[in-house]
Design a protein around this motif. Structure first.
Motif, PDB file in Angstrom:
ATOM      1  N   ARG A   1       0.857  -1.236  -0.118  1.00 31.73           N
ATOM      2  CA  ARG A   1       0.048  -0.051  -0.057  1.00 31.73           C
ATOM      3  C   ARG A   1       1.045   1.289  -0.078  1.00 31.73           C
ATOM      4  O   ARG A   1       1.851   1.334   0.832  1.00 31.73           O
ATOM      5  CB  ARG A   1      -1.079  -0.143   1.166  1.00 31.73           C
TER       6      ARG A   1
ATOM      7  N   GLN B   1      -5.302   6.778   8.462  1.00 36.26           N
ATOM      8  CA  GLN B   1      -6.791   6.216   8.868  1.00 36.26           C
ATOM      9  C   GLN B   1      -7.554   6.159   7.799  1.00 36.26           C
ATOM     10  O   GLN B   1      -7.721   7.167   6.925  1.00 36.26           O
ATOM     11  CB  GLN B   1      -6.963   6.899  10.064  1.00 36.26           C
TER      12      GLN B   1
ATOM     13  N   GLU C   1     -16.905   1.963   6.329  1.00 33.36           N
ATOM     14  CA  GLU C   1     -17.762   1.016   7.203  1.00 33.36           C
ATOM     15  C   GLU C   1     -17.229   0.030   8.278  1.00 33.36           C
ATOM     16  O   GLU C   1     -17.838  -0.229   9.240  1.00 33.36           O
ATOM     17  CB  GLU C   1     -18.398   0.068   6.199  1.00 33.36           C
ATOM     18  N   ARG C   2     -15.903  -0.005   8.106  1.00 31.50           N
ATOM     19  CA  ARG C   2     -15.187  -0.919   8.920  1.00 31.50           C
ATOM     20  C   ARG C   2     -13.693  -0.319   9.127  1.00 31.50           C
ATOM     21  O   ARG C   2     -12.748  -0.479   8.752  1.00 31.50           O
ATOM     22  CB  ARG C   2     -14.890  -2.379   8.406  1.00 31.50           C
ATOM     23  N   PRO C   3     -13.888   0.856  10.038  1.00 35.43           N
ATOM     24  CA  PRO C   3     -12.803   1.646  10.404  1.00 35.43           C
ATOM     25  C   PRO C   3     -11.474   1.192  10.790  1.00 35.43           C
ATOM     26  O   PRO C   3     -11.321   0.182  11.466  1.00 35.43           O
ATOM     27  CB  PRO C   3     -13.050   2.450  11.523  1.00 35.43           C
ATOM     28  N   LEU C   4     -10.224   1.449  10.110  1.00 36.09           N
ATOM     29  CA  LEU C   4      -9.025   0.839  10.522  1.00 36.09           C
ATOM     30  C   LEU C   4      -7.723   1.869  10.154  1.00 36.09           C
ATOM     31  O   LEU C   4      -8.279   2.812   9.557  1.00 36.09           O
ATOM     32  CB  LEU C   4      -8.793  -0.590   9.896  1.00 36.09           C
ATOM     33  N   THR C   5      -6.686   1.639  10.881  1.00 37.63           N
ATOM     34  CA  THR C   5      -5.508   2.632  10.332  1.00 37.63           C
ATOM     35  C   THR C   5      -4.460   1.685   9.936  1.00 37.63           C
ATOM     36  O   THR C   5      -4.060   0.655  10.370  1.00 37.63           O
ATOM     37  CB  THR C   5      -5.072   3.279  11.535  1.00 37.63           C
ATOM     38  N   PHE C   6      -4.009   2.027   8.693  1.00 38.01           N
ATOM     39  CA  PHE C   6      -2.754   1.177   8.167  1.00 38.01           C
ATOM     40  C   PHE C   6      -1.662   1.819   8.831  1.00 38.01           C
ATOM     41  O   PHE C   6      -1.348   3.095   8.568  1.00 38.01           O
ATOM     42  CB  PHE C   6      -2.879   1.389   6.744  1.00 38.01           C
ATOM     43  N   ASP C   7      -0.740   0.993   9.241  1.00 37.98           N
ATOM     44  CA  ASP C   7       0.668   1.556   9.905  1.00 37.98           C
ATOM     45  C   ASP C   7       1.768   1.586   9.165  1.00 37.98           C
ATOM     46  O   ASP C   7       2.792   2.158   9.709  1.00 37.98           O
ATOM     47  CB  ASP C   7       0.728   0.837  11.215  1.00 37.98           C
ATOM     48  N   ASP C   8       1.544   1.261   7.909  1.00 38.89           N
ATOM     49  CA  ASP C   8       2.940   1.229   7.040  1.00 38.89           C
ATOM     50  C   ASP C   8       2.525   1.617   5.556  1.00 38.89           C
ATOM     51  O   ASP C   8       3.191   0.784   4.845  1.00 38.89           O
ATOM     52  CB  ASP C   8       3.465  -0.591   6.929  1.00 38.89           C
TER      53      ASP C   8
ATOM     54  N   GLU D   1      -7.545  -5.070   1.159  1.00 38.63           N
ATOM     55  CA  GLU D   1      -7.505  -3.747   2.148  1.00 38.63           C
ATOM     56  C   GLU D   1      -8.586  -2.937   1.846  1.00 38.63           C
ATOM     57  O   GLU D   1      -9.234  -2.567   2.987  1.00 38.63           O
ATOM     58  CB  GLU D   1      -6.269  -3.097   1.685  1.00 38.63           C
TER      59      GLU D   1
ATOM     60  N   ASN E   1     -11.888  -3.964   1.317  1.00 36.23           N
ATOM     61  CA  ASN E   1     -12.985  -5.037   1.926  1.00 36.23           C
ATOM     62  C   ASN E   1     -12.749  -4.930   3.078  1.00 36.23           C
ATOM     63  O   ASN E   1     -13.763  -4.853   3.861  1.00 36.23           O
ATOM     64  CB  ASN E   1     -12.791  -6.227   1.206  1.00 36.23           C
ATOM     65  N   ALA E   2     -11.466  -4.941   3.656  1.00 35.45           N
ATOM     66  CA  ALA E   2     -11.344  -5.028   5.150  1.00 35.45           C
ATOM     67  C   ALA E   2     -11.797  -3.688   5.781  1.00 35.45           C
ATOM     68  O   ALA E   2     -12.134  -3.588   7.133  1.00 35.45           O
ATOM     69  CB  ALA E   2      -9.822  -5.374   5.476  1.00 35.45           C
TER      70      ALA E   2
END
Lengths: 189, 189
Positions: free
Chosen positions: B120, B143, B147-154, B173, B175-176
């Motif tokens: 990514r 961030q 619908e499905r909150p998340l934070t990519f750290d990299d 990614e 879809n997640a």
């Protein structure tokens, strides 16, 4: 540090007793292939086919024992693939979700609702939750430091005396994080 | 707030000039179906089939123009599906990655390497990067409040005068996170 083992859920189905009998025959009982992390839950030897408007999955693993309502759990990738607009839901909350055709060796059934993308969640035994000060239904931030590090900002806590500590995510989530069953997640807050 | 539009990359392939000619015929030139967000890049009308050890994708979109090396970009879900152990790599870094068989209307080619899961990343025009104090190759936390909150750290920053501001993630990614192309990501640091 609040560490939790990760369990990756591939697409699977839970069947009601009524539907097991339609699909496999009167009086049929599922047989245990493998016990799962949650006490009493198992992957059955039996599979079914499901047919969506766009394509099919010929072999969906049944998870037992029988439940009150039939529920098919798939990833969003799977949902696009078979052409079903499955929403993200907590297990058991199937009101208004799409249906699908299910085919077994002895018959078939067309469910009117029950196809969901399972909301990511952590099962806590009551003792784990108390130790860490976590409430049932609390929304947690959980970090996965796999090949593709990420933090899920909306993981639902589910607390019960009948649960074992385990974080359940689907294959899209596991692939986005580059993790597999048995890896470790960390609850941030 | 550092807001970036999201672009979801479905599986696709970049072809070398040599491979375009093997697959489509001598002197063949790709034709433009749709311009992409990055200047000069386009989705071609042409597609190819790719055949993995376990299954095939009959219709993979080609992104043009021709590149120095042929590269197939798939999700980890796709990789499991076709049976290819594709690693997460930055675009162009294909040393030691698996190969695959590619079939076009005029011929076929078996590449020895080039199948990757794209890491990514965010494309920044130099002016965007300067404004926000971001360096080429910097690793960012980003961030997505879908619908499905998340934070990519990299998330890798890629800075060039020839780029337009856009965050590229794959379908696992997206879809997640429950996001789609055109949604907005926020760079946290």
């Amino acid at each position: 540090m609040k560490q939790v083992p990760v369990g990756v859920s591939a697409r699977h189905i839970h069947l009601s007793k009524e539907h097991i009998e339609i699909l496999f025959g009167p009086g049929y009982e599922l047989t245990v292939m493998k016990d799962l992390s949650q006490p009493g839950q198992f992957a059955a030897n039996e599979t079914v086919a499901v047919h969506g408007p766009k394509s099919s999955f010929p072999k969906i693993r049944i998870l037992g024992p029988a439940r009150g309502k039939t529920q098919l759990e798939i990833s969003r990738t799977d949902a696009f693939s078979i052409g079903v607009n499955a929403p993200v839901r907590e297990s058991g909350h199937i009101e208004g979700t799409p249906g699908i055709k299910i085919v077994g060796p002895a018959g078939e059934v067309e469910i009117q609702e029950g196809v969901i993308v399972a909301a990511r969640h952590i099962h806590f035994h009551t003792s784990d939750a108390e130790k860490w000060g976590i409430q049932d239904k609390q929304v947690l931030r959980v970090q996965l430091k796999g090949e593709r590090p990420l933090t899920f900002d909306d993981v639902i806590a589910r607390v019960s005396d009948s649960y074992a500590l385990d974080m359940h995510i689907d294959t899209d989530e596991a692939n986005a994080a580059g993790v597999k069953t048995g890896d470790t997640a960390v609850i941030l807050d």
